[in-house]
Design a protein around this motif. Structure first.
Motif, PDB file in Angstrom:
ATOM      1  N   UNK A 245      46.704  24.954  40.407  1.00 15.82           N
ATOM      2  CA  UNK A 245      46.725  26.101  39.701  1.00 15.82           C
ATOM      3  C   UNK A 245      46.560  27.382  40.223  1.00 15.82           C
ATOM      4  N   UNK A 246      47.585  28.479  40.071  1.00 15.96           N
ATOM      5  CA  UNK A 246      47.439  29.509  41.095  1.00 15.96           C
ATOM      6  C   UNK A 246      46.348  30.541  40.446  1.00 15.96           C
ATOM      7  N   UNK A 247      46.431  30.688  39.046  1.00 20.31           N
ATOM      8  CA  UNK A 247      45.328  31.334  38.370  1.00 20.31           C
ATOM      9  C   UNK A 247      45.377  31.031  36.779  1.00 20.31           C
ATOM     10  N   UNK A 248      44.145  31.428  36.244  1.00 23.56           N
ATOM     11  CA  UNK A 248      43.885  30.945  34.856  1.00 23.56           C
ATOM     12  C   UNK A 248      43.504  29.709  34.551  1.00 23.56           C
ATOM     13  N   UNK A 249      43.384  29.209  33.403  1.00 24.57           N
ATOM     14  CA  UNK A 249      43.702  30.116  32.272  1.00 24.57           C
ATOM     15  C   UNK A 249      43.008  31.327  31.740  1.00 24.57           C
ATOM     16  N   UNK A 250      43.532  32.251  31.404  1.00 26.05           N
ATOM     17  CA  UNK A 250      42.668  33.472  31.234  1.00 26.05           C
ATOM     18  C   UNK A 250      43.313  34.053  29.696  1.00 26.05           C
ATOM     19  N   UNK A 251      42.429  34.731  28.804  1.00 23.21           N
ATOM     20  CA  UNK A 251      43.086  35.581  27.806  1.00 23.21           C
ATOM     21  C   UNK A 251      43.025  36.874  27.991  1.00 23.21           C
ATOM     22  N   UNK A 252      44.298  37.567  27.730  1.00 25.20           N
ATOM     23  CA  UNK A 252      44.453  39.290  28.241  1.00 25.20           C
ATOM     24  C   UNK A 252      44.467  39.854  26.924  1.00 25.20           C
TER      25      UNK A 252
ATOM     26  N   UNK B 182      47.028  33.974  26.025  1.00 25.53           N
ATOM     27  CA  UNK B 182      46.288  32.886  27.057  1.00 25.53           C
ATOM     28  C   UNK B 182      47.430  32.312  28.178  1.00 25.53           C
ATOM     29  N   UNK B 183      47.077  32.566  29.147  1.00 28.76           N
ATOM     30  CA  UNK B 183      48.041  32.494  30.315  1.00 28.76           C
ATOM     31  C   UNK B 183      47.511  31.759  31.604  1.00 28.76           C
ATOM     32  N   UNK B 184      48.316  31.014  32.208  1.00 24.18           N
ATOM     33  CA  UNK B 184      48.063  30.490  33.475  1.00 24.18           C
ATOM     34  C   UNK B 184      49.294  30.354  34.328  1.00 24.18           C
ATOM     35  N   UNK B 185      49.070  30.038  35.725  1.00 22.12           N
ATOM     36  CA  UNK B 185      50.593  30.060  36.573  1.00 22.12           C
ATOM     37  C   UNK B 185      50.255  28.854  37.484  1.00 22.12           C
ATOM     38  N   UNK B 186      51.334  28.565  37.933  1.00 21.83           N
ATOM     39  CA  UNK B 186      51.757  27.563  39.262  1.00 21.83           C
ATOM     40  C   UNK B 186      52.748  28.103  40.000  1.00 21.83           C
ATOM     41  N   UNK B 187      52.642  27.793  41.192  1.00 20.93           N
ATOM     42  CA  UNK B 187      53.704  28.222  42.188  1.00 20.93           C
ATOM     43  C   UNK B 187      54.560  26.921  42.431  1.00 20.93           C
TER      44      UNK B 187
ATOM     45  N   UNK C 188      39.341  37.085  28.140  1.00 24.44           N
ATOM     46  CA  UNK C 188      38.372  36.687  29.083  1.00 24.44           C
ATOM     47  C   UNK C 188      38.364  37.213  30.424  1.00 24.44           C
ATOM     48  N   UNK C 189      38.964  38.203  30.628  1.00 26.09           N
ATOM     49  CA  UNK C 189      38.923  38.661  32.014  1.00 26.09           C
ATOM     50  C   UNK C 189      39.488  40.117  31.571  1.00 26.09           C
ATOM     51  N   UNK C 190      39.112  40.960  32.781  1.00 22.52           N
ATOM     52  CA  UNK C 190      39.706  42.361  32.963  1.00 22.52           C
ATOM     53  C   UNK C 190      41.066  42.213  33.599  1.00 22.52           C
ATOM     54  N   UNK C 191      41.982  42.964  32.992  1.00 21.15           N
ATOM     55  CA  UNK C 191      43.359  43.161  33.623  1.00 21.15           C
ATOM     56  C   UNK C 191      43.193  44.310  34.770  1.00 21.15           C
ATOM     57  N   UNK C 192      43.740  43.880  35.948  1.00 21.19           N
ATOM     58  CA  UNK C 192      43.948  44.916  37.130  1.00 21.19           C
ATOM     59  C   UNK C 192      44.426  46.048  36.728  1.00 21.19           C
ATOM     60  N   UNK C 193      43.807  47.244  37.410  1.00 20.98           N
ATOM     61  CA  UNK C 193      44.110  48.604  37.201  1.00 20.98           C
ATOM     62  C   UNK C 193      45.223  48.967  38.257  1.00 20.98           C
ATOM     63  N   UNK C 194      46.403  49.398  37.743  1.00 24.89           N
ATOM     64  CA  UNK C 194      47.661  49.659  38.735  1.00 24.89           C
ATOM     65  C   UNK C 194      46.988  51.014  39.558  1.00 24.89           C
ATOM     66  N   UNK C 195      47.553  50.720  40.723  1.00 21.94           N
ATOM     67  CA  UNK C 195      47.044  51.777  41.852  1.00 21.94           C
ATOM     68  C   UNK C 195      47.718  53.079  41.293  1.00 21.94           C
ATOM     69  N   UNK C 196      47.199  54.234  41.777  1.00 19.43           N
ATOM     70  CA  UNK C 196      47.753  55.668  41.532  1.00 19.43           C
ATOM     71  C   UNK C 196      48.477  56.203  42.543  1.00 19.43           C
TER      72      UNK C 196
END
Length: 146
Positions: free
Chosen positions: A103-110, A115-120, A138-146
């Motif tokens: 599993x690449x990441x997750x599962x997390x609720x945004x 609710x999402x998870x990913x594989x490659x 269940x997680x904070x989403x990343x903030x986009x760089x300015x």
């Protein structure tokens, strides 16, 4: 400058889109078919040519994806291309797939209610499975760089 007019939906009715099948260039069609069939449960819908195929469409339920060989393809780095597949129970699918693939990441609720998870897959394409939910994030989403 002329103002663009949005078409009336009735004007577009004869041009209804029936299905979308993304097509991905890959270095190894066989490895992709094996992953999507054996790990994710897809079935082969189209294979051409029959012996040593260079073009394949796999399908599971209403989800379809095509792969074709392209000698210029390396692994990974696909310009942000991802597959995003809606499923009825992301957690149950995660639990099943975790026994067969990393599993690449997750599962997390945004915060956007999924609710999402990913594989490659073998070519490095991100395959994201998503389910609508009213559960709290269940997680904070990343903030986009300015």
């Amino acid at each position: 400058m002329t103002e663009e007019r949005m078409p009336d939906p009735e004007e577009l009715e004869p041009f209804r889109f029936e299905r979308l099948t993304p097509r991905f260039p890959v270095s190894d069609v066989g490895a992709m078919v094996a992953f999507y069939r054996d790990v994710l449960g897809f079935e082969i819908d189209v294979r051409w040519p029959e012996e040593e195929p260079t073009f394949v469409i796999v399908q599971r339920d209403e989800a379809r994806v095509a792969f074709f060989t392209n000698e210029r393809v390396g692994t990974g780095g696909h310009g942000g291309v991802e597959l995003y597949i809606d499923v009825p129970d992301a957690q149950a699918l995660h639990d099943e797939l975790a026994q067969r693939v990393a599993i690449a990441w997750g599962p997390e609720v945004y915060s956007y209610g999924c609710r999402e998870f990913a594989v490659l897959d073998p070519e490095g394409y991100m395959v994201i499975f998503t389910e609508a939910t009213q559960d709290a994030p269940t997680t904070e989403e990343p903030v986009a760089p300015e």
